[in-house]
Design a protein around this motif. Structure first.
Motif, PDB file in Angstrom:
ATOM      1  N   SER A  24       0.848  -1.200   0.000  1.00  0.00           N
ATOM      2  CA  SER A  24       0.000   0.000   0.000  1.00  0.00           C
ATOM      3  C   SER A  24       0.875   1.238   0.000  1.00  0.00           C
ATOM      4  CB  SER A  24      -0.906   0.008   1.229  1.00  0.00           C
ATOM      5  OG  SER A  24      -1.746  -1.125   1.251  1.00  0.00           O
ATOM      6  N   LYS A  25       0.422   2.285  -0.694  1.00  0.00           N
ATOM      7  CA  LYS A  25       1.176   3.537  -0.768  1.00  0.00           C
ATOM      8  C   LYS A  25       1.527   4.011   0.630  1.00  0.00           C
ATOM      9  CE  LYS A  25       1.699   5.358  -4.993  1.00  0.00           C
ATOM     10  NZ  LYS A  25       2.891   6.081  -5.466  1.00  0.00           N
ATOM     11  N   SER A  26       2.789   4.332   0.849  1.00  0.00           N
ATOM     12  CA  SER A  26       3.245   4.714   2.184  1.00  0.00           C
ATOM     13  C   SER A  26       4.025   6.013   2.127  1.00  0.00           C
ATOM     14  CB  SER A  26       4.109   3.599   2.775  1.00  0.00           C
ATOM     15  OG  SER A  26       5.185   3.278   1.915  1.00  0.00           O
ATOM     16  N   ASP A  27       4.294   6.568   3.311  1.00  0.00           N
ATOM     17  CA  ASP A  27       5.060   7.810   3.361  1.00  0.00           C
ATOM     18  C   ASP A  27       6.510   7.555   2.970  1.00  0.00           C
ATOM     19  OD1 ASP A  27       6.757   7.241   5.799  1.00  0.00           O
ATOM     20  OD2 ASP A  27       4.777   7.115   6.723  1.00  0.00           O
ATOM     21  N   LYS A  28       7.251   8.629   2.779  1.00  0.00           N
ATOM     22  CA  LYS A  28       8.608   8.539   2.238  1.00  0.00           C
ATOM     23  C   LYS A  28       9.524   7.694   3.114  1.00  0.00           C
ATOM     24  CE  LYS A  28      12.346  11.463   0.486  1.00  0.00           C
ATOM     25  NZ  LYS A  28      12.797  12.864   0.254  1.00  0.00           N
ATOM     26  N   ASP A  29       9.452   7.883   4.424  1.00  0.00           N
ATOM     27  CA  ASP A  29      10.354   7.154   5.325  1.00  0.00           C
ATOM     28  C   ASP A  29      10.074   5.660   5.315  1.00  0.00           C
ATOM     29  OD1 ASP A  29      11.641   9.478   6.004  1.00  0.00           O
ATOM     30  OD2 ASP A  29      10.514   9.793   7.857  1.00  0.00           O
ATOM     31  N   LYS A  30       8.785   5.282   5.385  1.00  0.00           N
ATOM     32  CA  LYS A  30       8.456   3.856   5.371  1.00  0.00           C
ATOM     33  C   LYS A  30       8.793   3.242   4.021  1.00  0.00           C
ATOM     34  CE  LYS A  30       4.827   0.446   6.287  1.00  0.00           C
ATOM     35  NZ  LYS A  30       5.140  -0.383   5.111  1.00  0.00           N
ATOM     36  N   CYS A  31       8.537   3.968   2.948  1.00  0.00           N
ATOM     37  CA  CYS A  31       8.857   3.465   1.612  1.00  0.00           C
ATOM     38  C   CYS A  31      10.354   3.191   1.497  1.00  0.00           C
ATOM     39  CB  CYS A  31       8.420   4.477   0.559  1.00  0.00           C
ATOM     40  SG  CYS A  31       8.715   3.957  -1.138  1.00  0.00           S
ATOM     41  N   LYS A  32      11.169   4.121   1.993  1.00  0.00           N
ATOM     42  CA  LYS A  32      12.624   3.923   1.928  1.00  0.00           C
ATOM     43  C   LYS A  32      13.045   2.729   2.774  1.00  0.00           C
ATOM     44  CE  LYS A  32      17.088   6.133   2.688  1.00  0.00           C
ATOM     45  NZ  LYS A  32      17.834   7.404   2.919  1.00  0.00           N
TER      46      LYS A  32
ATOM     47  N   THR B 145      14.925  -2.897   2.989  1.00  0.00           N
ATOM     48  CA  THR B 145      14.712  -4.258   3.491  1.00  0.00           C
ATOM     49  C   THR B 145      14.625  -5.264   2.350  1.00  0.00           C
ATOM     50  OG1 THR B 145      13.592  -3.496   5.494  1.00  0.00           O
ATOM     51  CG2 THR B 145      13.122  -5.743   4.778  1.00  0.00           C
ATOM     52  N   LEU B 146      13.918  -4.906   1.283  1.00  0.00           N
ATOM     53  CA  LEU B 146      13.743  -5.843   0.171  1.00  0.00           C
ATOM     54  C   LEU B 146      15.040  -6.029  -0.613  1.00  0.00           C
ATOM     55  CD1 LEU B 146      10.173  -4.783  -0.965  1.00  0.00           C
ATOM     56  CD2 LEU B 146      10.838  -6.946   0.112  1.00  0.00           C
ATOM     57  N   LEU B 147      15.866  -4.995  -0.703  1.00  0.00           N
ATOM     58  CA  LEU B 147      17.183  -5.167  -1.316  1.00  0.00           C
ATOM     59  C   LEU B 147      18.018  -6.179  -0.535  1.00  0.00           C
ATOM     60  CD1 LEU B 147      18.166  -1.506  -2.303  1.00  0.00           C
ATOM     61  CD2 LEU B 147      17.898  -3.433  -3.881  1.00  0.00           C
ATOM     62  N   LYS B 148      17.961  -6.089   0.788  1.00  0.00           N
ATOM     63  CA  LYS B 148      18.723  -7.024   1.623  1.00  0.00           C
ATOM     64  C   LYS B 148      18.124  -8.427   1.579  1.00  0.00           C
ATOM     65  CE  LYS B 148      20.535  -3.401   4.644  1.00  0.00           C
ATOM     66  NZ  LYS B 148      20.612  -2.826   6.010  1.00  0.00           N
ATOM     67  N   LEU B 149      16.808  -8.496   1.433  1.00  0.00           N
ATOM     68  CA  LEU B 149      16.182  -9.811   1.258  1.00  0.00           C
ATOM     69  C   LEU B 149      16.696 -10.456  -0.033  1.00  0.00           C
ATOM     70  CD1 LEU B 149      13.689 -11.460   2.610  1.00  0.00           C
ATOM     71  CD2 LEU B 149      12.479 -10.701   0.562  1.00  0.00           C
ATOM     72  N   CYS B 150      16.800  -9.663  -1.097  1.00  0.00           N
ATOM     73  CA  CYS B 150      17.329 -10.176  -2.363  1.00  0.00           C
ATOM     74  C   CYS B 150      18.775 -10.627  -2.212  1.00  0.00           C
ATOM     75  CB  CYS B 150      17.241  -9.092  -3.440  1.00  0.00           C
ATOM     76  SG  CYS B 150      15.582  -8.735  -4.023  1.00  0.00           S
ATOM     77  N   LEU B 151      19.552  -9.911  -1.403  1.00  0.00           N
ATOM     78  CA  LEU B 151      20.946 -10.296  -1.191  1.00  0.00           C
ATOM     79  C   LEU B 151      21.045 -11.671  -0.563  1.00  0.00           C
ATOM     80  CD1 LEU B 151      24.022  -9.869  -0.869  1.00  0.00           C
ATOM     81  CD2 LEU B 151      23.519  -8.745   1.305  1.00  0.00           C
ATOM     82  N   TRP B 152      20.409 -11.864   0.579  1.00  0.00           N
ATOM     83  CA  TRP B 152      20.597 -13.122   1.300  1.00  0.00           C
ATOM     84  C   TRP B 152      19.882 -14.280   0.631  1.00  0.00           C
ATOM     85  CZ3 TRP B 152      24.799 -12.638   3.496  1.00  0.00           C
ATOM     86  CH2 TRP B 152      25.166 -11.479   4.169  1.00  0.00           C
ATOM     87  N   ALA B 153      18.906 -13.983  -0.231  1.00  0.00           N
ATOM     88  CA  ALA B 153      18.324 -15.054  -1.046  1.00  0.00           C
ATOM     89  C   ALA B 153      19.352 -15.615  -2.023  1.00  0.00           C
ATOM     90  CB  ALA B 153      17.104 -14.527  -1.807  1.00  0.00           C
ATOM     91  N   ASN B 154      20.384 -14.822  -2.337  1.00  0.00           N
ATOM     92  CA  ASN B 154      21.429 -15.261  -3.252  1.00  0.00           C
ATOM     93  C   ASN B 154      22.304 -16.365  -2.653  1.00  0.00           C
ATOM     94  OD1 ASN B 154      24.547 -14.264  -4.421  1.00  0.00           O
ATOM     95  ND2 ASN B 154      22.954 -14.924  -5.837  1.00  0.00           N
TER      96      ASN B 154
END
Length: 581
Positions: A206-214, A219-228
């Motif tokens: 869901s659309k979120s404010d700037k801080d939560k979006c960042k 978090t999702l970038l790091k999830l992609c990392l450790w999935a590697n």
């Protein structure tokens, strides 16, 4: 290089290179002073690690390249032979193959393995396709044509290309993927992890404010990392488990493996963390591109840009890509690595970027043939989404009881935590729509399965390089992509990413990789020495990771060569409807 032979010690893990089938000292050219004087010959194998600023190759005995060629690749080939022998009936039924087809492929892979471990010269490909002819040109142009003494990345890519040729030479096995069974089992073993991630991802969309979006983007970038970490090539095809309380890393009846908790647990193992910079710069650049596209009736390179809400499939003709100097959509590209759980994590990041309105389109670049055991192919991409869509999973995990203070009444036990595939199926349903409408685009170019490093993309695949230039950023996943980004060169570990890329600057580059080969850049001074002192094999295990960013880009200008879709004749302003621009 002298001839070699293979000595078996009773295990597929014990293949050993032993020189000489023939006593070279008995040959006339090696007889000096008489036939009883043996002459010592220099060995091409040097008992050292890869020196800095040299390319990785199997001649350095203490390098991961040597270990990989001597141990890992032969084991991978042996497992293919074993699989063909063990599951021949299933393969024949699925592909309509005969016993002779299976035997022929087994013989083909056996010869390939023998050539590898005995350091023969590369054979030319015998299939007659434009791509195979290009491979033969590259092989013939080499100064060194042996498996161990040529550059490691060329040899590895050559072995997997030869595996594919063995299928191409068969009438019935042209669509056979020798790694499909391993990839599917890996997916099934990660199903609970995907359910847990799906449950949390739905709250990020869901659309979120700037801080939560960042924060969620990071978090999702790091999830992609450790999935590697789930790389079947590193493990020679064995299933890779992430973390857990029991010995093999699997979840038990009472414990849950939480990939988001892993991000916190592995904080000290993230050696370079550019995630904050990535989010800020990608978001800012995407916003600027979006404003340009939303300008009313703005003519872009002679064509009216499609409104952001217009599905790609309904978009008007776009200008010739060689003439365009502005993209038609705000696009984010993911150069994929492994199928299964890692692809799932990539899809989660892509879904987030679309749902938050950061970009309009995600282009997934995958391999067009089975590659490095677990790399994503178009078939794998569709299979993963379809499998998520059909997933059936439910497990109740007892909650740990809360201890009551002395003298207090113990609290009522909490109901068990339920882990199910409900949200996973809902996500997959949306991903299917994204694929159908062109929001998710799956692309595969021969260059991704070539032996070339990315510095040479502009020379060997200029149209692909130009296609990448339209992206707001390029996310390169995994170790092979990282090696090709660094040109397979063991640069000093404190070198910056921009310098290590050696001019490969089509768009901002994001490198996300768990460390599984002995080359790296961007480390703080002294960190490499510190890690080596603790464990000299730390770069081979995938326990550490990096998320790195280079924002420098080559300006997008009118190309100096025509689009390869039309050869020497360009159709001018309208190249027909496209979904990849």
């Amino acid at each position: 290089m002298s001839a070699s032979k293979t000595v078996s010690k009773g295990s597929v893990n014990s293949t050993t290179i032993v020189t000489d089938d023939v006593d070279e000292s008995s040959k006339p050219e090696f007889i000096y002073g008489g036939p009883f004087i043996k002459v010592e010959k220099p060995s091409p194998i040097i008992d050292t690690a890869t020196p800095f600023n040299l390319e990785l190759q199997g001649t350095f005995k203490k390098s991961f390249a040597y270990y990989s060629l001597k141990e890992r690749l032969p084991v991978i080939l042996t497992k293919i032979i074993d699989y063909l022998s063990r599951e021949g009936a299933k393969i024949k039924s699925t592909h309509g193959a005969s016993d002779e087809d299976i035997r022929s492929y087994i013989q083909y892979v056996t010869k390939l393995k023998n050539d590898l471990v005995t350091n023969k010269q590369y054979d030319l490909l015998t299939v007659d396709t434009p791509e195979a002819r290009r491979w033969n040109q590259w092989i013939e142009a080499l100064d060194i044509k042996h498996y161990f003494t040529n550059v490691w990345v060329f040899t590895e890519c050559y072995v997997y290309r030869r595996l594919r040729e063995g299928c191409e030479l068969s009438k019935t096995l042209k669509n056979f993927d020798p790694f499909a069974d391993q990839k599917q089992k890996s997916f099934e073993g990660s199903l609970e992890l995907m359910c847990i991630v799906a449950d949390k991802l739905v709250n990020m969309l869901s659309k979120s404010d700037k801080d939560k979006c960042k924060s969620d983007f990071v978090t999702l970038l790091k999830l992609c990392l450790w999935a590697n970490k789930c790389d079947l090539s590193l493990s020679s095809g064995e299933q890779v488990f992430l973390n857990g309380n029991n010995a093999d890393g699997k979840a038990t009846a009472s414990n849950i493996i939480d990939p988001f908790q892993m991000i916190l647990d592995f904080k000290d193992k993230l050696l370079v963390d550019d995630t904050s910079k990535i989010v800020d710069q990608v978001t800012s650049k995407a916003e600027a591109m979006m404003k340009n596209l939303e300008a009313p009736a703005s003519a872009v390179d002679g064509a009216i840009s499609s409104p952001p809400e217009t599905p790609a499939a309904e978009a008007t003709d776009v200008p010739c890509p060689t003439k365009m100097t502005s993209p038609q959509h705000v696009m984010f590209d993911i150069v994929c690595d492994n199928a299964g759980y890692e692809l799932f994590a990539d899809l989660c990041l892509a879904h987030f970027l679309i749902s938050q309105g950061i970009v309009q389109k995600i282009r997934f670049h995958v391999k067009n043939i089975p590659w490095f055991v677990s790399d994503v192919t178009p078939v794998d991409f569709k299979w993963v989404i379809d499998s998520c869509l059909k997933a059936s999973y439910r497990r109740e995990v007892p909650q740990q009881p809360t201890e009551a203070a002395e003298g207090e009444v113990p609290p009522e036990p909490e109901p068990p935590r339920v882990i199910s595939a409900d949200n996973l199926r809902a996500l997959a349903e949306q991903w299917t729509k994204y694929v159908d409408e062109g929001t998710f685009v799956v692309l595969h170019d021969d260059f991704w399965t070539s032996p070339h490093v990315y510095r040479d993309m502009k020379r060997h695949a200029p149209s692909l390089y130009r296609q990448l230039q339209y992206a707001v950023a390029l996310l390169f996943k995994g170790d092979l992509n990282y090696r090709k980004l660094l040109c397979e060169k063991n640069v000093p570990p404190t070198s910056g990413l921009e310098a290590a890329l050696q001019g490969f600057l089509p768009a901002p580059v994001i490198a996300v990789r768990t460390v599984k080969a002995d080359l790296i850049c961007g480390l703080p001074k002294g960190k490499w020495d510190q890690l080596n002192a603790l464990d000299d094999k730390w770069m081979q295990k995938g326990d550490f990771g990096v998320i790195q960013y280079c924002g420098k880009v080559e300006p997008l200008k009118v190309a100096d060569r025509p689009c390869d879709q039309y050869g020497d004749v360009c159709r001018g302003a309208g190249c027909g409807p496209r979904t990849d621009m």
